[in-house]
Design a protein around this motif. Structure first.
Motif, PDB file in Angstrom:
ATOM      1  N   MET A   1       0.916  -1.134   0.031  1.00  0.00           N
ATOM      2  CA  MET A   1      -0.145  -0.038   0.200  1.00  0.00           C
ATOM      3  C   MET A   1       0.892   1.300  -0.148  1.00  0.00           C
ATOM      4  SD  MET A   1      -3.588  -0.505   0.651  1.00  0.00           S
ATOM      5  CE  MET A   1      -4.479   0.452   1.163  1.00  0.00           C
ATOM      6  N   SER A   2       0.230   2.187  -0.625  1.00  0.00           N
ATOM      7  CA  SER A   2       0.795   3.682  -0.659  1.00  0.00           C
ATOM      8  C   SER A   2       0.581   4.472   0.545  1.00  0.00           C
ATOM      9  CB  SER A   2       0.556   4.132  -2.237  1.00  0.00           C
ATOM     10  OG  SER A   2       0.894   5.632  -2.111  1.00  0.00           O
ATOM     11  N   ASP A   3       1.460   5.358   0.855  1.00  0.00           N
ATOM     12  CA  ASP A   3       1.280   6.377   1.722  1.00  0.00           C
ATOM     13  C   ASP A   3       0.502   7.583   1.371  1.00  0.00           C
ATOM     14  OD1 ASP A   3       2.705   4.837   3.601  1.00  0.00           O
ATOM     15  OD2 ASP A   3       4.452   5.825   3.019  1.00  0.00           O
ATOM     16  N   TYR A   4       0.335   7.541   0.111  1.00  0.00           N
ATOM     17  CA  TYR A   4      -0.503   8.499  -0.485  1.00  0.00           C
ATOM     18  C   TYR A   4      -2.158   8.271  -0.403  1.00  0.00           C
ATOM     19  CZ  TYR A   4       4.116  10.257  -1.637  1.00  0.00           C
ATOM     20  OH  TYR A   4       5.066  10.623  -1.927  1.00  0.00           O
ATOM     21  N   PRO A   5      -3.060   9.106  -0.204  1.00  0.00           N
ATOM     22  CA  PRO A   5      -4.525   8.853  -0.154  1.00  0.00           C
ATOM     23  C   PRO A   5      -4.941   8.882  -1.621  1.00  0.00           C
ATOM     24  CG  PRO A   5      -4.212  11.224   0.317  1.00  0.00           C
ATOM     25  CD  PRO A   5      -2.969  10.634   0.287  1.00  0.00           C
ATOM     26  N   ILE A   6      -5.847   7.976  -2.018  1.00  0.00           N
ATOM     27  CA  ILE A   6      -6.380   7.842  -3.415  1.00  0.00           C
ATOM     28  C   ILE A   6      -7.505   8.856  -3.430  1.00  0.00           C
ATOM     29  CG2 ILE A   6      -7.374   6.109  -4.750  1.00  0.00           C
ATOM     30  CD1 ILE A   6      -6.115   4.000  -3.211  1.00  0.00           C
ATOM     31  N   THR A   7      -7.357   9.603  -4.857  1.00  0.00           N
ATOM     32  CA  THR A   7      -8.512  10.529  -4.955  1.00  0.00           C
ATOM     33  C   THR A   7      -9.138   9.792  -6.217  1.00  0.00           C
ATOM     34  OG1 THR A   7      -7.088  12.089  -5.958  1.00  0.00           O
ATOM     35  CG2 THR A   7      -7.647  12.370  -3.432  1.00  0.00           C
ATOM     36  N   ASN A   8     -10.349  10.411  -6.544  1.00  0.00           N
ATOM     37  CA  ASN A   8     -11.176  10.024  -7.774  1.00  0.00           C
ATOM     38  C   ASN A   8     -10.738  11.189  -8.729  1.00  0.00           C
ATOM     39  OD1 ASN A   8     -11.985   7.810  -6.564  1.00  0.00           O
ATOM     40  ND2 ASN A   8     -14.084   8.378  -6.442  1.00  0.00           N
ATOM     41  N   GLY A   9     -10.632  12.416  -8.457  1.00  0.00           N
ATOM     42  CA  GLY A   9     -10.412  13.545  -9.074  1.00  0.00           C
ATOM     43  C   GLY A   9      -9.017  13.786  -9.472  1.00  0.00           C
ATOM     44  N   LYS A  10      -8.984  14.826 -10.779  1.00  0.00           N
ATOM     45  CA  LYS A  10      -7.640  14.942 -11.193  1.00  0.00           C
ATOM     46  C   LYS A  10      -6.843  16.075 -10.414  1.00  0.00           C
ATOM     47  CE  LYS A  10      -7.409  14.101 -15.867  1.00  0.00           C
ATOM     48  NZ  LYS A  10      -7.310  14.726 -17.407  1.00  0.00           N
ATOM     49  N   GLY A  11      -7.924  16.951  -9.739  1.00  0.00           N
ATOM     50  CA  GLY A  11      -7.321  17.908  -8.515  1.00  0.00           C
ATOM     51  C   GLY A  11      -6.978  19.290  -9.567  1.00  0.00           C
ATOM     52  N   PHE A  12      -6.139  20.001  -9.085  1.00  0.00           N
ATOM     53  CA  PHE A  12      -5.666  21.445  -9.712  1.00  0.00           C
ATOM     54  C   PHE A  12      -4.869  20.915 -10.965  1.00  0.00           C
ATOM     55  CE2 PHE A  12      -3.465  25.509 -10.287  1.00  0.00           C
ATOM     56  CZ  PHE A  12      -4.622  26.412 -10.485  1.00  0.00           C
ATOM     57  N   THR A  13      -5.359  21.534 -11.978  1.00  0.00           N
ATOM     58  CA  THR A  13      -4.683  21.107 -13.306  1.00  0.00           C
ATOM     59  C   THR A  13      -4.233  22.390 -14.155  1.00  0.00           C
ATOM     60  OG1 THR A  13      -6.612  21.095 -14.654  1.00  0.00           O
ATOM     61  CG2 THR A  13      -6.083  19.058 -13.612  1.00  0.00           C
ATOM     62  N   GLY A  14      -3.635  22.233 -15.053  1.00  0.00           N
ATOM     63  CA  GLY A  14      -3.184  23.392 -15.799  1.00  0.00           C
ATOM     64  C   GLY A  14      -4.312  24.025 -16.455  1.00  0.00           C
ATOM     65  N   ARG A  15      -5.452  23.500 -16.625  1.00  0.00           N
ATOM     66  CA  ARG A  15      -6.614  24.087 -17.406  1.00  0.00           C
ATOM     67  C   ARG A  15      -7.314  24.971 -16.236  1.00  0.00           C
ATOM     68  NH1 ARG A  15      -9.253  21.042 -22.072  1.00  0.00           N
ATOM     69  NH2 ARG A  15      -7.785  19.662 -22.765  1.00  0.00           N
ATOM     70  N   HIS A  16      -7.266  24.676 -15.090  1.00  0.00           N
ATOM     71  CA  HIS A  16      -7.926  25.364 -14.120  1.00  0.00           C
ATOM     72  C   HIS A  16      -6.924  26.708 -13.874  1.00  0.00           C
ATOM     73  CE1 HIS A  16      -9.306  21.539 -12.438  1.00  0.00           C
ATOM     74  NE2 HIS A  16     -10.247  22.278 -12.521  1.00  0.00           N
ATOM     75  N   MET A  17      -5.742  26.663 -13.971  1.00  0.00           N
ATOM     76  CA  MET A  17      -4.710  27.747 -13.866  1.00  0.00           C
ATOM     77  C   MET A  17      -5.006  28.703 -15.069  1.00  0.00           C
ATOM     78  SD  MET A  17      -2.634  29.175 -11.925  1.00  0.00           S
ATOM     79  CE  MET A  17      -1.982  30.616 -11.906  1.00  0.00           C
ATOM     80  N   LEU A  18      -5.122  28.262 -16.180  1.00  0.00           N
ATOM     81  CA  LEU A  18      -5.492  28.851 -17.638  1.00  0.00           C
ATOM     82  C   LEU A  18      -6.714  29.913 -17.294  1.00  0.00           C
ATOM     83  CD1 LEU A  18      -4.626  29.788 -20.417  1.00  0.00           C
ATOM     84  CD2 LEU A  18      -5.917  27.729 -21.120  1.00  0.00           C
ATOM     85  N   PHE A  19      -7.783  29.051 -16.971  1.00  0.00           N
ATOM     86  CA  PHE A  19      -8.899  29.579 -16.812  1.00  0.00           C
ATOM     87  C   PHE A  19      -8.931  30.858 -15.558  1.00  0.00           C
ATOM     88  CE2 PHE A  19     -13.141  29.903 -14.336  1.00  0.00           C
ATOM     89  CZ  PHE A  19     -13.818  30.587 -15.274  1.00  0.00           C
ATOM     90  N   ILE A  20      -8.328  30.714 -14.461  1.00  0.00           N
ATOM     91  CA  ILE A  20      -8.108  31.733 -13.433  1.00  0.00           C
ATOM     92  C   ILE A  20      -7.444  32.661 -14.184  1.00  0.00           C
ATOM     93  CG2 ILE A  20      -7.020  32.195 -11.451  1.00  0.00           C
ATOM     94  CD1 ILE A  20      -7.744  29.300 -10.226  1.00  0.00           C
ATOM     95  N   MET A  21      -6.302  32.655 -14.992  1.00  0.00           N
ATOM     96  CA  MET A  21      -5.361  33.703 -15.451  1.00  0.00           C
ATOM     97  C   MET A  21      -6.432  34.487 -16.574  1.00  0.00           C
ATOM     98  SD  MET A  21      -1.666  32.081 -15.749  1.00  0.00           S
ATOM     99  CE  MET A  21      -1.008  33.994 -16.557  1.00  0.00           C
ATOM    100  N   LEU A  22      -6.968  33.845 -17.455  1.00  0.00           N
ATOM    101  CA  LEU A  22      -7.850  34.625 -18.070  1.00  0.00           C
ATOM    102  C   LEU A  22      -8.854  35.455 -17.719  1.00  0.00           C
ATOM    103  CD1 LEU A  22      -8.298  31.755 -20.971  1.00  0.00           C
ATOM    104  CD2 LEU A  22      -6.933  33.857 -21.035  1.00  0.00           C
ATOM    105  N   VAL A  23      -9.632  34.773 -16.641  1.00  0.00           N
ATOM    106  CA  VAL A  23     -10.270  35.766 -15.858  1.00  0.00           C
ATOM    107  C   VAL A  23     -10.060  36.831 -15.241  1.00  0.00           C
ATOM    108  CG1 VAL A  23     -12.206  35.587 -13.799  1.00  0.00           C
ATOM    109  CG2 VAL A  23     -12.282  33.739 -15.532  1.00  0.00           C
ATOM    110  N   PHE A  24      -8.977  36.709 -14.730  1.00  0.00           N
ATOM    111  CA  PHE A  24      -7.991  37.709 -13.620  1.00  0.00           C
ATOM    112  C   PHE A  24      -7.809  38.832 -14.773  1.00  0.00           C
ATOM    113  CE2 PHE A  24      -3.991  39.520 -12.398  1.00  0.00           C
ATOM    114  CZ  PHE A  24      -4.516  40.214 -11.169  1.00  0.00           C
TER     115      PHE A  24
END
Length: 165
Positions: free
Chosen positions: A1-24
Motif C-alpha cells: 500500500m501507498s502512503d498517499y491517499p487515493i482520490t477520484n478527481g484530477k485535482g488542480f490542473t493546468g486548465r484550471h490555472m489557465l481559466f483563473i489567469m484569463l478571468v483575472f
C-alpha cells in the motif's frame, strides 16, 4: 500500500490555472478599457491651446493681475432664477466704471455645454441679463472692460444654488 491517499478527481490542473489567469486579466483589461473610455469622453485634456505661447505670456498676465488687484476694483456675482447679476465696486464702495461685461460659463469637466454671454449695463457698476443656466457646477470667468481696457477679470466656481469660492 501507498502512503498517499487515493482520490477520484484530477485535482488542480493546468486548465484550471489557465481559466483563473484569463478571468483575472480579463477583468483588469475590461476595467482599464472602461476607465480609459470615460476619461477620453469626458474631458478634452486641454487647458491651453499652445503651452509654449501660454508660458511666454505668463509674466505679462501676472503683472496685469497685480495691477488689477492694486486698483481696488472688486466684483460681486449673483445667479437667481435665471437672472445673472454682476456688480463692480471701487475700493470705497462706489460703482466702478465699465462699459462691457462678458461671462464665460464653463463646465469643470468637458466643454460641450460651455457658453459665453454679454451682460447688459443697467447703471454704473451694475450689469445683468437673463439666461438659463443648467444645474450643476460651473466655472464662470467674468471680464469687465472700459473702453477696451480690462477693469476686472475674475473666475469663480458656482452651482445652481449659489457660489463657492
Amino acid at each position: 500500500m501507498s502512503d498517499y491517499p487515493i482520490t477520484n478527481g484530477k485535482g488542480f490542473t493546468g486548465r484550471h490555472m489557465l481559466f483563473i489567469m484569463l478571468v483575472f486579466f480579463g477583468i483588469i483589461i475590461s476595467v482599464n478599457m472602461t476607465m480609459a473610455w470615460y476619461a477620453s469622453s469626458s474631458w478634452s485634456g486641454l487647458v491651453v491651446e499652445n503651452t509654449y505661447v501660454a508660458s511666454q505670456e505668463f509674466n505679462k498676465k501676472a503683472q496685469a493681475m497685480q495691477a488689477m488687484a492694486k486698483s481696488g476694483v472688486s466684483g460681486e456675482f449673483a445667479l437667481q432664477d435665471g437672472l445673472i447679476v454682476y456688480r463692480l465696486r471701487n475700493r470705497d464702495g462706489s460703482p466702478a466704471t465699465a462699459d462691457a461685461v462678458t461671462a464665460h460659463f464653463k463646465r469643470p469637466v468637458g466643454d460641450h455645454e460651455d457658453f459665453v454671454i454679454r451682460l447688459s449695463k443697467n447703471r454704473d457698476g451694475h450689469f445683468e441679463t437673463r439666461h438659463r443656466v443648467l444645474s450643476g457646477d460651473w466655472i464662470v470667468e467674468i471680464v469687465s472692460k472700459n473702453e477696451g481696457t480690462i477693469v476686472m477679470h475674475e473666475a469663480i466656481r458656482i452651482n445652481r444654488a449659489g457660489f463657492v469660492q
